[in-house]
Design an enzyme around this catalytic site. Structure first.
Site, PDB file in Angstrom:
ATOM      1  N   ARG A 127     -17.576   3.207 -35.989  1.00 60.77           N
ATOM      2  CA  ARG A 127     -16.742   2.445 -35.038  1.00 60.77           C
ATOM      3  C   ARG A 127     -15.682   3.314 -34.350  1.00 60.77           C
ATOM      4  O   ARG A 127     -14.682   2.819 -33.854  1.00 60.77           O
ATOM      5  CB  ARG A 127     -16.057   1.258 -35.718  1.00 60.77           C
ATOM      6  CG  ARG A 127     -17.019   0.269 -36.317  1.00 60.77           C
ATOM      7  CD  ARG A 127     -16.310  -0.993 -36.762  1.00 60.77           C
ATOM      8  NE  ARG A 127     -17.235  -1.852 -37.474  1.00 60.77           N
ATOM      9  CZ  ARG A 127     -17.507  -1.745 -38.775  1.00 60.77           C
ATOM     10  NH1 ARG A 127     -16.898  -0.824 -39.495  1.00 60.77           N
ATOM     11  NH2 ARG A 127     -18.352  -2.563 -39.341  1.00 60.77           N
ATOM     12  N   LYS A 149     -14.637   7.780 -20.191  1.00 64.19           N
ATOM     13  CA  LYS A 149     -15.929   7.103 -20.016  1.00 64.19           C
ATOM     14  C   LYS A 149     -16.994   7.885 -20.768  1.00 64.19           C
ATOM     15  O   LYS A 149     -17.114   9.102 -20.615  1.00 64.19           O
ATOM     16  CB  LYS A 149     -16.310   7.040 -18.534  1.00 64.19           C
ATOM     17  CG  LYS A 149     -15.618   5.925 -17.777  1.00 64.19           C
ATOM     18  CD  LYS A 149     -16.236   5.755 -16.402  1.00 64.19           C
ATOM     19  CE  LYS A 149     -15.568   4.644 -15.622  1.00 64.19           C
ATOM     20  NZ  LYS A 149     -16.129   4.494 -14.268  1.00 64.19           N
ATOM     21  N   GLU A 198     -17.048  17.107  -6.066  1.00 62.30           N
ATOM     22  CA  GLU A 198     -16.098  16.178  -6.687  1.00 62.30           C
ATOM     23  C   GLU A 198     -14.657  16.615  -6.383  1.00 62.30           C
ATOM     24  O   GLU A 198     -13.765  15.773  -6.263  1.00 62.30           O
ATOM     25  CB  GLU A 198     -16.319  16.090  -8.206  1.00 62.30           C
ATOM     26  CG  GLU A 198     -17.687  15.557  -8.621  1.00 62.30           C
ATOM     27  CD  GLU A 198     -17.902  14.056  -8.369  1.00 62.30           C
ATOM     28  OE1 GLU A 198     -16.962  13.358  -7.924  1.00 62.30           O
ATOM     29  OE2 GLU A 198     -19.035  13.579  -8.611  1.00 62.30           O
ATOM     30  N   LYS A 244      -7.088  12.844 -11.197  1.00 56.83           N
ATOM     31  CA  LYS A 244      -7.907  11.987 -12.056  1.00 56.83           C
ATOM     32  C   LYS A 244      -7.014  11.282 -13.075  1.00 56.83           C
ATOM     33  O   LYS A 244      -7.168  10.070 -13.323  1.00 56.83           O
ATOM     34  CB  LYS A 244      -8.995  12.821 -12.747  1.00 56.83           C
ATOM     35  CG  LYS A 244      -9.791  12.045 -13.780  1.00 56.83           C
ATOM     36  CD  LYS A 244     -11.180  11.683 -13.346  1.00 56.83           C
ATOM     37  CE  LYS A 244     -11.835  10.656 -14.260  1.00 56.83           C
ATOM     38  NZ  LYS A 244     -13.197  10.930 -14.596  1.00 56.83           N
ATOM     39  N   GLU A 254     -11.020   0.505 -15.444  1.00 57.99           N
ATOM     40  CA  GLU A 254     -11.616   0.087 -14.164  1.00 57.99           C
ATOM     41  C   GLU A 254     -11.583  -1.441 -14.017  1.00 57.99           C
ATOM     42  O   GLU A 254     -12.595  -2.083 -13.759  1.00 57.99           O
ATOM     43  CB  GLU A 254     -13.060   0.614 -14.049  1.00 57.99           C
ATOM     44  CG  GLU A 254     -13.524   0.658 -12.609  1.00 57.99           C
ATOM     45  CD  GLU A 254     -14.753   1.539 -12.392  1.00 57.99           C
ATOM     46  OE1 GLU A 254     -15.032   2.431 -13.202  1.00 57.99           O
ATOM     47  OE2 GLU A 254     -15.413   1.314 -11.366  1.00 57.99           O
ATOM     48  N   ARG A 261      -9.562   2.834 -10.462  1.00 56.80           N
ATOM     49  CA  ARG A 261     -10.649   3.788 -10.749  1.00 56.80           C
ATOM     50  C   ARG A 261     -11.798   3.677  -9.770  1.00 56.80           C
ATOM     51  O   ARG A 261     -12.519   4.639  -9.548  1.00 56.80           O
ATOM     52  CB  ARG A 261     -11.175   3.565 -12.175  1.00 56.80           C
ATOM     53  CG  ARG A 261     -10.492   4.461 -13.179  1.00 56.80           C
ATOM     54  CD  ARG A 261     -11.098   4.324 -14.556  1.00 56.80           C
ATOM     55  NE  ARG A 261     -11.921   5.487 -14.847  1.00 56.80           N
ATOM     56  CZ  ARG A 261     -11.981   6.087 -16.034  1.00 56.80           C
ATOM     57  NH1 ARG A 261     -11.288   5.632 -17.043  1.00 56.80           N
ATOM     58  NH2 ARG A 261     -12.742   7.150 -16.216  1.00 56.80           N
ATOM     59  N   ASN A 265     -15.136   6.331  -6.834  1.00 58.31           N
ATOM     60  CA  ASN A 265     -16.522   6.201  -6.377  1.00 58.31           C
ATOM     61  C   ASN A 265     -16.685   6.514  -4.892  1.00 58.31           C
ATOM     62  O   ASN A 265     -17.757   6.264  -4.333  1.00 58.31           O
ATOM     63  CB  ASN A 265     -17.035   4.787  -6.671  1.00 58.31           C
ATOM     64  CG  ASN A 265     -17.325   4.604  -8.144  1.00 58.31           C
ATOM     65  OD1 ASN A 265     -17.856   5.503  -8.786  1.00 58.31           O
ATOM     66  ND2 ASN A 265     -16.942   3.466  -8.689  1.00 58.31           N
ATOM     67  N   HIS A 268     -19.938   7.709  -3.585  1.00 62.21           N
ATOM     68  CA  HIS A 268     -20.949   7.530  -4.637  1.00 62.21           C
ATOM     69  C   HIS A 268     -21.943   6.407  -4.346  1.00 62.21           C
ATOM     70  O   HIS A 268     -23.063   6.442  -4.854  1.00 62.21           O
ATOM     71  CB  HIS A 268     -20.275   7.308  -5.990  1.00 62.21           C
ATOM     72  CG  HIS A 268     -19.752   8.574  -6.592  1.00 62.21           C
ATOM     73  ND1 HIS A 268     -18.818   9.373  -5.947  1.00 62.21           N
ATOM     74  CD2 HIS A 268     -20.033   9.222  -7.755  1.00 62.21           C
ATOM     75  CE1 HIS A 268     -18.545  10.414  -6.695  1.00 62.21           C
ATOM     76  NE2 HIS A 268     -19.265  10.354  -7.795  1.00 62.21           N
ATOM     77  N   HIS A 272     -25.639   7.399  -4.898  1.00 63.80           N
ATOM     78  CA  HIS A 272     -26.544   6.764  -5.878  1.00 63.80           C
ATOM     79  C   HIS A 272     -27.847   6.312  -5.217  1.00 63.80           C
ATOM     80  O   HIS A 272     -28.890   6.271  -5.862  1.00 63.80           O
ATOM     81  CB  HIS A 272     -25.858   5.554  -6.537  1.00 63.80           C
ATOM     82  CG  HIS A 272     -24.742   5.954  -7.450  1.00 63.80           C
ATOM     83  ND1 HIS A 272     -23.691   5.130  -7.783  1.00 63.80           N
ATOM     84  CD2 HIS A 272     -24.505   7.117  -8.096  1.00 63.80           C
ATOM     85  CE1 HIS A 272     -22.874   5.770  -8.594  1.00 63.80           C
ATOM     86  NE2 HIS A 272     -23.339   6.980  -8.799  1.00 63.80           N
ATOM     87  N   HIS A 293     -26.311  15.832  -8.622  1.00 62.17           N
ATOM     88  CA  HIS A 293     -25.361  14.742  -8.365  1.00 62.17           C
ATOM     89  C   HIS A 293     -24.314  15.160  -7.313  1.00 62.17           C
ATOM     90  O   HIS A 293     -24.049  14.439  -6.357  1.00 62.17           O
ATOM     91  CB  HIS A 293     -24.685  14.339  -9.677  1.00 62.17           C
ATOM     92  CG  HIS A 293     -23.599  13.328  -9.514  1.00 62.17           C
ATOM     93  ND1 HIS A 293     -23.857  12.032  -9.135  1.00 62.17           N
ATOM     94  CD2 HIS A 293     -22.254  13.418  -9.655  1.00 62.17           C
ATOM     95  CE1 HIS A 293     -22.724  11.363  -9.053  1.00 62.17           C
ATOM     96  NE2 HIS A 293     -21.732  12.180  -9.371  1.00 62.17           N
TER      97      HIS A 293
END
Ligand SMILES: NC(=O)c1ccc[n+]([C@@H]2O[C@H](COP(=O)([O-])OP(=O)(O)OC[C@H]3O[C@@H](n4cnc5c(N)ncnc54)[C@H](O)[C@@H]3O)[C@@H](O)[C@H]2O)c1
Length: 390
Positions: A127, A149, A198, A244, A254, A261, A265, A268, A272, A293
């Site tokens: 956990r 993340k 980025e 960041k 987010e 946050r 994107n 993005h 994507h 990416h």
């Protein structure tokens, strides 16, 4: 005298941590683990990318051992098709076999794939055990290693064959982040440039997050950055991570609709829609397919800026300035073989940023500033796609 060491605090109350950025920082990894409240003489799991130079891994092992820890090394193959629940399960089993307990940390040494997979294992094993992120790609240094993340991909349950990227995961902040800019020495150029995309994205957000000069500085310093001068790398990574950290501090999970946050994107939603098409490549030939990416993000930034101009949301000329910076970073600005605009609009509609049937887009509104929109006319989005069609 140029700065060759930087420290970026990430302030999240009891989950706060520091990022240390310096050439040679992994030679002092043991001291960093010590400072992260790990019990003396503990085992520590060193999960590393199997493509890293052996010398980097042994530097970490030596430093950990010298600080009194017992490093247990576990290699991972860093591919998207390996960032799965099955691989995470194997890693969890290995941790159990070695009897790691709750205070014993996992050290993630590699790019974003290793960071996400080892971070996911740390979030779930017993956990939650501490994770220390030691990123070795520029993308992971300026982005993935900070913010908590973690994720693995899911095989498409409907059997269409495309991976559902980052579909399963958890928020799990690292206990510390240690960035050794020397680790970039072995990173292939294409991956290095992907990370620059980025950085350009962060610069496009800088005005609202305490660094309005970042985009200009990146443009002015590009030569030194591209030749990987240590002082420029430390400054680049430190300034990007400050952005960041500011975003994450404002919206750790987010949850904010606007201004949080989700702004990260930028570019993005376009990226994507194209990065999972296996035949696309930066030069149009099969040799370099699929897109990295960061390459998809670079194209997405141009598409987003053009969309913004076409929708009247930013000053005319912004897309050309962004495109010039991306070209100077030797990232792709056009792509051959793109599907039809209609097909691309459909692919965007499947993206996770569609809320109640409306496509949400992050668009630049000025040099260094972006905002969230959910009322962008399809014709403006089509203009964005046309701008990068080769
Ligand atoms: N958690 C987050 O917030 C976050 C943010 C952005 C991206 N990501 C994830 O990160 C992943 C992409 O990360 P990435 O771009 O770092 O790619 P990556 O981890 O695949 O690394 C790129 C390639 O470089 C190799 N490599 C790594 N470091 C090296 C080094 N120092 N020398 C030589 N080779 C090296 C790897 O083996 C791999 O082949 C994606 O899975 C993405 O979903 C996560």
């Amino acid at each position: 005298m140029p700065t060759t060491e930087a420290r970026v605090p990430v302030r999240l109350g009891p989950r706060s941590y520091d990022v240390t950025i310096a050439p040679g920082a992994l030679g002092r990894l043991g001291a960093s683990v010590n400072a992260s409240r790990t019990p003396a003489c503990s085992p520590v799991a060193l999960v590393f990318d199997d493509r890293l130079p052996g010398s980097l891994v042994s530097t970490c092992e030596r430093s950990l051992a010298a600080a009194g820890f017992r490093p247990l090394a576990h290699p991972l193959k860093a591919t998207e098709s390996n960032k799965t629940l099955a691989r995470a399960g194997e890693l969890l089993g290995w941790l159990a076999i070695h009897r790691l307990e709750r205070p014993h940390p996992i050290i993630a040494l590699g790019g974003g794939i290793v960071g996400d997979l080892a971070g996911f294992a740390a979030a779930t094993y017993r956990r939650g055990v501490p994770v220390i992120q030691c990123p070795t790609t520029l993308l992971a240094m300026v982005d993935a290693s900070v913010g908590g993340k973690t994720a693995v991909n899911l095989s498409d349950p409907e059997g269409r064959g495309e991976l559902l990227k980052n579909m399963v995961g958890a928020f799990h902040q690292p206990r510390a982040v240690v960035i050794d800019t020397d680790a970039l020495d072995s990173l292939p150029d294409r991956h290095f440039r992907s990370g620059l995309a980025e950085c350009i994205k962060h610069g496009m957000l800088g005005a609202d997050f305490g660094d309005p000069q970042l985009l200009d500085w990146t443009a002015d310093t590009l030569d030194r950055i591209a030749t990987r001068k240590p002082d420029s790398l430390v400054a680049l990574i430190g300034r990007n991570l400050s952005i960041k950290a500011s975003v994450v501090q404002r919206d750790e999970r987010e949850e904010l609709d606007l201004g949080g946050r989700a702004l990260l994107n930028l570019g993005h939603t376009f990226a994507h829609a194209i990065e999972t098409i296996p035949t696309l490549s930066p030069d149009g030939g099969p040799g370099l397919a699929p897109l990295q990416h960061g390459e998809a993000v670079a194209l997405g930034l141009i598409a987003a800026a053009t969309t913004s101009e076409a929708a009247g949301r930013c000053p005319t000329g912004l897309a050309a300035r962004i495109g010039a910076l991306i070209a100077a970073a030797e990232l792709p600005v056009r792509l051959q073989g793109l599907p039809s605009t209609q097909r691309l609009l459909e692919r965007m509609a499947h993206d996770k940023k569609v809320l109640s049937g409306k496509l949400r887009l992050i668009l630049p509104v000025d040099w260094g500033r972006a905002a969230v929109f959910d009322d962008v006319p399809p014709a403006a989005i089509a203009a964005g796609w046309d701008a990068i069609r080769g």
